[in-house]
Write a protein that holds these residues in place. Structure first.
Motif: not given
Length: 258
Positions: A232, A244, A52, A55-56
């Motif tokens: 998330v 994500a 995650v 991804t961010v």
């Protein structure tokens, strides 16, 4: 002829080979979790949180890269970060870092107390450094690897900001994942959908896969992969949240199968 995959518990390097491009390693992720909770962190949870965060940060870097490309630059500078956030509200994460970065000082605006007196930046930061800020330097190597994978470089100030955003975001994610475990699920859950003025709002999905994360299964002593995915939903929204979750779910499936 097909072969059976090697099981990760018999060989540590096999686990790492599943995701060779993951810049933030499970050991770093677990260290961040230890800063905010005494709960055990499972391997799928560590991989999911690392995924995650990647991804961010990838979304932020890609936005900054686009801004730099408009000026024919491949080396990112802090104003490219500002442009990336201005153009995509979904990447406005790690807000606890903004008070500690010179990049954002001019954008925070004035804050006044009940008597109308101007609140200084030092007062707004608080008496102690927020969790996640002090340990931001731990992310430098991963940030540089991620920048390289996107074909760009960044000046030290930009790397520092990406370090800080990654650190405070992952810290908040770890805190929310621990909260999911303690409370037995997501107690504050919502969705954000874009609406065009003058047009009716889209109908809600009959079977939203995110809603399945609102009820927790598992023991109360371990943060699992699904707990991170539930966290998330509390930290992100929109397409970024969907992506994500999808990438992290795929990551945990791969690590569980190998």
């Amino acid at each position: 002829m097909t072969t059976q995959p090697l099981r990760a518990e018999h060989s540590g390097p096999q686990t790492a080979s599943v995701v060779p491009d993951l810049p933030f390693k499970p050991q770093l992720v677990k260290a961040v979790f230890r800063d905010v909770t005494s709960l055990h962190v499972s391997r799928p949870a560590a991989w999911a949180a690392a995924s995650v965060t990647r991804t961010v940060l990838t979304e932020i870097i890609d936005g900054a890269r686009s801004a730099a490309a408009e000026e024919a630059r491949k080396r990112l500078i802090p104003k490219d970060l500002i442009s990336a956030i201005d153009r995509n509200v979904e990447v406005e994460v790690g807000s606890a870092w903004y008070l500690h970065s010179p990049t954002f000082h001019g954008l925070m605006g004035e804050v006044r107390n009940a008597d109308g007196a101007l609140v200084s930046l030092r007062e707004r930061r608080g008496a102690r450094t927020p969790s996640g800020v002090a340990g931001a330097h731990r992310f430098e190597a991963g940030v540089r690897r991620l920048l390289g994978s996107r074909g760009v470089r960044a000046v030290p100030a930009m790397v520092r900001d990406l370090d800080g955003i990654a650190s405070v975001f992952l810290t908040a994610l770890a805190r929310d994942a621990a909260k999911v475990v303690r409370e037995g699920g997501v107690k504050r859950f919502g969705t954000v959908s874009p609406v065009v003025p003058g047009e009716p709002a889209p109908a809600p999905l009959l079977k939203d896969p995110l809603l399945a994360l609102s009820t927790r299964r598992g023991d109360g002593r371990t943060v699992g992969g699904d707990d991170v995915l539930a966290a998330v939903t509390m930290q992100l929204f929109g397409d970024l949240r969907q992506r994500a979750i999808a990438e992290a779910a795929e990551m945990t499936r791969n690590t569980s199968a190998n």
